[in-house]
Design an enzyme around this catalytic site. Structure first.
Site, PDB file in Angstrom:
ATOM      1  N   ASP A   1       0.047   2.918  -4.951  1.00 33.66           N
ATOM      2  CA  ASP A   1       1.283   3.568  -5.410  1.00 33.66           C
ATOM      3  C   ASP A   1       2.444   2.994  -4.598  1.00 33.66           C
ATOM      4  O   ASP A   1       2.391   2.941  -3.366  1.00 33.66           O
ATOM      5  CB  ASP A   1       1.198   5.083  -5.213  1.00 33.66           C
ATOM      6  CG  ASP A   1       2.398   5.809  -5.831  1.00 33.66           C
ATOM      7  OD1 ASP A   1       2.217   6.504  -6.845  1.00 33.66           O
ATOM      8  OD2 ASP A   1       3.520   5.671  -5.289  1.00 33.66           O
TER       9      ASP A   1
ATOM     10  N   ASP B   1       4.597   2.988 -11.325  1.00 34.19           N
ATOM     11  CA  ASP B   1       4.427   2.440  -9.964  1.00 34.19           C
ATOM     12  C   ASP B   1       3.042   2.687  -9.386  1.00 34.19           C
ATOM     13  O   ASP B   1       2.855   2.651  -8.182  1.00 34.19           O
ATOM     14  CB  ASP B   1       5.527   2.975  -9.032  1.00 34.19           C
ATOM     15  CG  ASP B   1       5.199   4.329  -8.433  1.00 34.19           C
ATOM     16  OD1 ASP B   1       4.522   5.132  -9.107  1.00 34.19           O
ATOM     17  OD2 ASP B   1       5.611   4.576  -7.293  1.00 34.19           O
ATOM     18  N   GLU B   2       2.066   2.918 -10.272  1.00 38.88           N
ATOM     19  CA  GLU B   2       0.747   3.335  -9.791  1.00 38.88           C
ATOM     20  C   GLU B   2      -0.381   2.633 -10.540  1.00 38.88           C
ATOM     21  O   GLU B   2      -0.386   2.627 -11.768  1.00 38.88           O
ATOM     22  CB  GLU B   2       0.615   4.817 -10.119  1.00 38.88           C
ATOM     23  CG  GLU B   2       0.296   5.704  -8.998  1.00 38.88           C
ATOM     24  CD  GLU B   2       0.626   7.126  -9.418  1.00 38.88           C
ATOM     25  OE1 GLU B   2      -0.283   7.940  -9.462  1.00 38.88           O
ATOM     26  OE2 GLU B   2       1.806   7.379  -9.736  1.00 38.88           O
TER      27      GLU B   2
END
Ligand code: TTP
Ligand code: MG
Ligand code: MG
Length: 349
Positions: free
Chosen positions: A7, A105-106
């Site tokens: 992340d 974002d992961e």
């Protein structure tokens, strides 16, 4: 099984820092509203310097400025963050392991039967490379399942690296608040607390029948999670990120009419695949392989999403004309990317 969860740290903010180096070390936020209306919007993320003042995602910008009046502000630029997210994804894809992009974002990566030792080495390299090649910080969690890799990651923020093995999970979970279990929102948390369950260790020791009675199948799931049993699977969506087809021409040629015929067939196949998956596209790229086996790629983007085969072919034709010039090509390809729609795709984290 080993899962690596990555992340990005203060993602939208870190992306802004990349192009505004003067921001480094200063508290700032990224928000939904335009600069002139910034007080009416909401904070999407705050860098860690701003978090020291209690500023966080979801907070009205007005409140953030009350907490720290010298705060710098940026309006979100989603397309820019998305383009960086895609670059991170292609870096990770180069490891040829199944990846689930869980949000902008992961990423959860399936390391299969690899040992913790090997997985750690590779996961550290991934973190290094994201930092060096993309220029952004991230946190990495490694564990034996998807949910616990994510929790390991959450617990190591920012710029961290944490491994939790099977034999460590009970201790890791035990004292944590039930709200730390992914899937437990404010409502479930409140209901659990009414039942006298506020820590994950207490959930693990609760009567599962009671939980099932109150929460249905989710009750069973959270009981299992609290006991270190995680059935969630990594769902790869890599194939949906772009859809392309390529094909060899009957004979090498620089004749655009012949090449167009092939581009027509390829666009038709791409369009069928696109429809089957329920996607629309924004970018088209073409590839040409020349007589000397070198290859060239060109791409172009629309300002809107489309599912038109005609548009796809029109763009492919224009791009290919530039690639061919008067050089003979032996193989051509058409690919669409920047896809949207499909099943289960969400816009935000
Ligand atoms: P997160 O990964 O939740 O948060 P973050 O990357 O900003 O910070 P960290 O992971 O270091 O704790 O979300 C990723 C991005 O999604 C975030 O940068 C901005 C966006 N986002 C919103 O727009 N609204 C929100 O409420 C949240 C939580 C995130
Ligand atoms: Mg993040
Ligand atoms: Mg995130």
């Amino acid at each position: 099984m080993v899962v690596v969860h990555i992340d990005m740290d203060y993602f939208f903010g870190a992306c802004e820092e990349l192009r505004h180096s003067e921001l480094k070390g200063k508290p700032f936020v990224v928000g939904t509203a335009a600069e002139k209306d910034k007080m009416r919007g909401v904070v999407q993320t705050a860098n860690y310097e701003a978090r020291k003042y209690g500023i966080k995602s979801g907070m009205p910008t007005m409140q953030a400025f009350k907490l720290y009046s010298e705060l710098s502000y940026f309006k979100e630029d989603y397309d820019y963050y998305e383009s960086i997210s895609k670059r991170i994804e292609s870096l990770l894809a180069s490891y040829h392991k199944p990846i689930e992009r869980m949000s902008i974002d992961e990423f959860a990566i399936d390391f299969g039967k690899e040992s913790y030792y090997e997985s750690e080495l590779t996961a550290k390299e991934m973190k290094e490379r994201i930092n060096k090649e993309i220029g952004l910080p991230c946190t990495v969690g490694v564990s034996y399942s998807k949910t616990f890799a994510k929790m390991a990651c959450d617990s190591a923020k920012p710029n961290g690296f944490k491994v939790i093995k099977e034999e460590e999970i009970k201790e890791f979970l035990g004292n944590k608040d039930v709200s730390k279990l992914p899937g437990i929102g404010v409502k479930t948390e409140a209901r659990l607390k009414e039942m006298g369950i506020s820590r994950i260790g207490e959930l693990a020791a609760a009567n599962p029948l009671l939980l099932i009675d109150k929460f249905g199948s989710f009750g069973k799931e959270m009981f299992e999670l609290a006991n270190g049993i995680d059935r969630s699977k990594i769902v790869e969506r890599a194939e949906t990120l772009s859809i392309g087809r390529e094909s060899t021409l009957e004979e090498p040629t620089a004749d655009m009419q012949k090449i167009d015929k092939k581009l027509g067939e390829l666009s038709h196949e791409v369009k069928r695949e696109l429809d089957k998956k329920g996607y629309v596209f924004k970018s088209v790229s073409v590839k040409a392989r020349y007589q000397d086996f070198t290859e060239a790629i060109r791409n172009a983007s629309l300002t809107h999403y489309s599912n038109s085969e005609e548009l796809m072919l029109g763009m492919a034709h224009k791009l290919m004309e530039k690639l061919v010039g008067d050089k003979e090509v032996r193989k051509v390809g058409v690919r669409v990317s920047s896809l949207s729609g499909g099943i289960g795709q969400r816009r935000l984290a």
